[in-house]
Enzyme design. Structure first.
Site, short mmCIF file in Angstrom:
data_model
loop_
_atom_site.label_atom_id
_atom_site.label_comp_id
_atom_site.label_asym_id
_atom_site.label_seq_id
_atom_site.Cartn_x
_atom_site.Cartn_y
_atom_site.Cartn_z
N CYS A 1 -29.84 10.33 -27.12
CA CYS A 1 -31.21 10.51 -26.67
C CYS A 1 -32.23 9.77 -27.53
CB CYS A 1 -31.56 12.00 -26.60
SG CYS A 1 -30.45 12.96 -25.55
N HIS B 1 -39.14 12.87 -26.74
CA HIS B 1 -37.96 12.96 -25.88
C HIS B 1 -38.10 14.17 -24.97
CE1 HIS B 1 -33.99 13.26 -24.37
NE2 HIS B 1 -33.60 14.21 -25.18
N ASN C 1 -33.58 16.32 -18.65
CA ASN C 1 -33.29 15.49 -19.82
C ASN C 1 -32.50 14.27 -19.37
OD1 ASN C 1 -32.34 14.34 -22.18
ND2 ASN C 1 -31.70 16.27 -23.12
#
Length: 328
Positions: free
Chosen positions: A122, A255, A285
């Protein structure tokens, strides 16, 4: 003359298939797994996510996002002299040929520009941006295409409601170019392999097949605790490097993993929540794609204007984390 790197174009792509929490809950109920829209929203802030169609790959989504970024930058594919693609879900087992090379071919680049994948989960887009910034400032490259592209739906265990509800698919891209005006003001990267086991896909390839689990596994509480801590620290490091204070920041784009983590980070930075760009509610996500997706959305809806200072942050498996401060 001092060379700076500057973002001159952004783009993003989401698969057509959008799945709401209720639709996902209904699918899981058929397998005897209980969840609900309220349960998912209360723990993550996520209301929906997008899933790639069968046969749709990271490279396909990366190409779609890249074309939009190139259009915004008013460049052609052959103006690009370096491609950096961040992904944890490459087109091929073993990661080769690299998804960046596949993207290069699908975009029609014929100028021999180097292309490479970056694997920092990520945080991958932050790593890619930092590499591009260094390459441009060194004079080695002029126009760099940085992409984050993921199909996490293919590594999710839909028998595990604690993880399968959190992730989605998508891609985001930016074109970073040499400029005589400041653009990327600071980048800061970190990693600590001592936390490798709290977020991973632990399977390995053996005799042409997966040995062990090929599904994402996560210790949610450990990830939450670590993410909140490191995101604040790396943000302050980037601010110090840029010679800025938190109040100088116009927008925070962390993020997009969990709304509680994002709110906590903003509060620790003493940034008002109206400076926080949020897409996790609609996208889930999307790993390395989440920051460029959110950046592109805020650029295209008019929130982010020329001259604005943006704090970008990523944190992911490895454990990796990083931040960048850019002036648009």
């Amino acid at each position: 003359m001092t060379i700076f790197s500057k973002i001159i174009g952004t783009g993003s792509y989401l698969p057509a298939k959008k799945v709401s929490n209720q639709e996902l809950a209904d699918q899981l109920a058929k397998k005897g797994i209980e969840t609900s829209d309220e349960w998912i929203v209360s723990r993550s802030g996520i209301s929906s996510r997008h899933y790639a169609d069968d046969g749709e790959k990271s490279s396909d989504m990366g190409v779609a996002a890249a074309k939009k970024a190139l259009e915004a930058a008013k460049l052609t594919p052959n103006d690009i002299d370096l491609i950096i693609l961040a992904t944890s879900t490459p087109d091929f087992i073993g990661g080769f040929p690299s998804t960046a090379c596949v993207v290069q071919n699908k975009l029609g680049l014929t100028n021999g520009a180097p292309a490479m994948d970056v694997q920092a989960v990520c945080s991958g887009f932050m790593y890619g941006m930092s590499i591009a910034d260094s390459m441009i400032k060194s004079g080695a490259h002029k126009n760099v295409l940085v992409i984050g592209a993921e199909v996490f739906s293919r590594i999710l265990n839909f028998d595990d409601r604690t993880t399968c509800v959190l992730f989605g698919d998508g891609a985001g891209a930016v074109v970073m170019s040499a400029s005589n005006e400041p653009g990327v003001l600071a980048t800061k990267l970190h990693a600590d392999g001592g936390y490798a086991d709290i977020l991973s896909v632990p399977g390995t390839v053996q005799d042409g097949a997966i040995a062990g689990s090929g599904y994402l596994q996560m210790d949610g509480q450990a990830v939450f605790k670590l993410a909140v801590s490191v995101l604040e620290k790396v943000a302050n490091e980037a601010l110090a490097q840029a010679g800025l204070n938190a109040e100088d920041i116009d927008w925070l784009i962390p993020h997009q993993a969990n709304l509680r983590i994002m709110h906590s980070t903003a509060k620790k930075m003493r940034l008002p929540l109206d400076k926080l760009v949020v897409t996790v509610d609609q996208h889930g996500n999307t790993s390395a794609a989440s920051v460029p997706l959110a950046l592109d959305q805020a650029v295209r809806d008019g929130r982010i204007q020329s001259g604005h200072k943006i704090l970008l942050e990523g944190v992911g498996g490895g454990f990796t984390w990083g931040a960048a401060i850019v002036q648009m």
